[in-house]
Design a protein around this motif. Structure first.
Motif, PDB file in Angstrom:
ATOM      1  N   HIS A 254      34.850  87.119  55.106  1.00 35.19           N
ATOM      2  CA  HIS A 254      35.622  88.364  55.251  1.00 35.19           C
ATOM      3  C   HIS A 254      34.921  89.341  56.192  1.00 35.19           C
ATOM      4  O   HIS A 254      35.277  90.519  56.229  1.00 35.19           O
ATOM      5  CB  HIS A 254      35.840  89.033  53.884  1.00 35.19           C
ATOM      6  CG  HIS A 254      36.754  88.269  52.985  1.00 35.19           C
ATOM      7  ND1 HIS A 254      38.137  88.362  53.060  1.00 35.19           N
ATOM      8  CD2 HIS A 254      36.506  87.372  52.006  1.00 35.19           C
ATOM      9  CE1 HIS A 254      38.679  87.566  52.157  1.00 35.19           C
ATOM     10  NE2 HIS A 254      37.714  86.956  51.501  1.00 35.19           N
ATOM     11  N   GLY A 255      33.887  88.874  56.907  1.00 36.43           N
ATOM     12  CA  GLY A 255      33.195  89.730  57.857  1.00 36.43           C
ATOM     13  C   GLY A 255      32.045  90.537  57.270  1.00 36.43           C
ATOM     14  O   GLY A 255      31.373  91.274  57.997  1.00 36.43           O
ATOM     15  N   VAL A 256      31.813  90.404  55.970  1.00 37.20           N
ATOM     16  CA  VAL A 256      30.762  91.178  55.313  1.00 37.20           C
ATOM     17  C   VAL A 256      29.383  90.763  55.824  1.00 37.20           C
ATOM     18  O   VAL A 256      28.562  91.611  56.201  1.00 37.20           O
ATOM     19  CB  VAL A 256      30.842  91.033  53.769  1.00 37.20           C
ATOM     20  CG1 VAL A 256      29.692  91.764  53.087  1.00 37.20           C
ATOM     21  CG2 VAL A 256      32.184  91.547  53.256  1.00 37.20           C
ATOM     22  N   GLY A 257      29.120  89.469  55.845  1.00 36.26           N
ATOM     23  CA  GLY A 257      27.822  88.989  56.307  1.00 36.26           C
ATOM     24  C   GLY A 257      27.558  89.365  57.757  1.00 36.26           C
ATOM     25  O   GLY A 257      26.459  89.792  58.106  1.00 36.26           O
ATOM     26  N   ARG A 258      28.556  89.236  58.613  1.00 35.85           N
ATOM     27  CA  ARG A 258      28.400  89.583  60.028  1.00 35.85           C
ATOM     28  C   ARG A 258      28.082  91.069  60.185  1.00 35.85           C
ATOM     29  O   ARG A 258      27.194  91.452  60.952  1.00 35.85           O
ATOM     30  CB  ARG A 258      29.662  89.219  60.817  1.00 35.85           C
ATOM     31  CG  ARG A 258      29.503  89.436  62.317  1.00 35.85           C
ATOM     32  CD  ARG A 258      30.738  88.959  63.097  1.00 35.85           C
ATOM     33  NE  ARG A 258      31.089  87.576  62.845  1.00 35.85           N
ATOM     34  CZ  ARG A 258      30.521  86.530  63.444  1.00 35.85           C
ATOM     35  NH1 ARG A 258      29.561  86.711  64.331  1.00 35.85           N
ATOM     36  NH2 ARG A 258      30.916  85.303  63.162  1.00 35.85           N
ATOM     37  N   ALA A 259      28.796  91.926  59.461  1.00 34.11           N
ATOM     38  CA  ALA A 259      28.551  93.370  59.545  1.00 34.11           C
ATOM     39  C   ALA A 259      27.145  93.710  59.053  1.00 34.11           C
ATOM     40  O   ALA A 259      26.442  94.527  59.668  1.00 34.11           O
ATOM     41  CB  ALA A 259      29.600  94.129  58.739  1.00 34.11           C
ATOM     42  N   LEU A 260      26.720  93.093  57.952  1.00 30.02           N
ATOM     43  CA  LEU A 260      25.361  93.318  57.444  1.00 30.02           C
ATOM     44  C   LEU A 260      24.316  92.864  58.461  1.00 30.02           C
ATOM     45  O   LEU A 260      23.343  93.566  58.723  1.00 30.02           O
ATOM     46  CB  LEU A 260      25.155  92.575  56.119  1.00 30.02           C
ATOM     47  CG  LEU A 260      25.800  93.183  54.888  1.00 30.02           C
ATOM     48  CD1 LEU A 260      25.875  92.159  53.761  1.00 30.02           C
ATOM     49  CD2 LEU A 260      25.041  94.426  54.437  1.00 30.02           C
TER      50      LEU A 260
END
Length: 163
Positions: free
Chosen positions: A105-111
């Motif tokens: 959901h893009g969480v890891g990339r944003a982190l």
């Protein structure tokens, strides 16, 4: 599942949640997960948490409503107690974990991006990590500019040049 989430800086009070994320990262494979107490008692994993938040520790937590859903942080480990991805003195090693239902959901990339930006702003030239070769997260790391610098039996050390 809420559609929106945000990132905030990690604090000393986030230590227990960071432990949860170490367990998530260690149990990335579907199937029988290692119990929390076993993962956290293992020195290979506990070195990423012991004494959180010590000087040089930097991290971010992803939050959806009141729920903590992921975290990424780095530590600069000494040569005498290196982590899985240790590449040299002064190069921080990052750790990242995202709850299973929030993956893709893009969480890891944003982190990951926020953490790399923070390391660059702090004057770091590189940041490193270790990932098991079969872990799907390796694709994320490659697309974010990490390259394999050392291959082990089942895991790779990856480094990103910052700036």
């Amino acid at each position: 599942m809420p559609e929106s989430w945000s990132l905030r800086p990690a604090t000393q009070a986030d230590g227990v949640f960071l432990g949860d994320m170490v367990v998530e990262a260690a149990n990335w494979r579907p199937g029988a997960p290692r119990p929390r107490h076993e993962v956290l008692a293992d020195p290979d994993h506990s070195r990423y948490l012991a004494g959180w938040m010590r000087p040089g520790d930097v991290g971010f937590v992803a939050v959806a409503g009141a729920e903590l859903i992921g975290a990424a942080w780095y530590r600069t480990l000494p040569r005498t107690d290196p982590g899985f991805g240790y590449v040299g003195t002064g190069v921080p090693e990052l750790i990242i974990g995202v709850k299973a239902m929030w993956r893709s959901h893009g969480v890891g990339r944003a982190l990951l991006r926020r953490l790399c930006d923070a390391a660059h702003a702090e004057g770091r030239a590189r940041i490193c990590l270790s990932v098991e070769r079969e872990n799907f997260a390796q694709v994320l790391y490659r697309t974010e500019g990490f390259a394999v610098t050392r291959s082990g039996i089942s895991r790779d050390t990856m480094v990103k040049r910052l700036g």
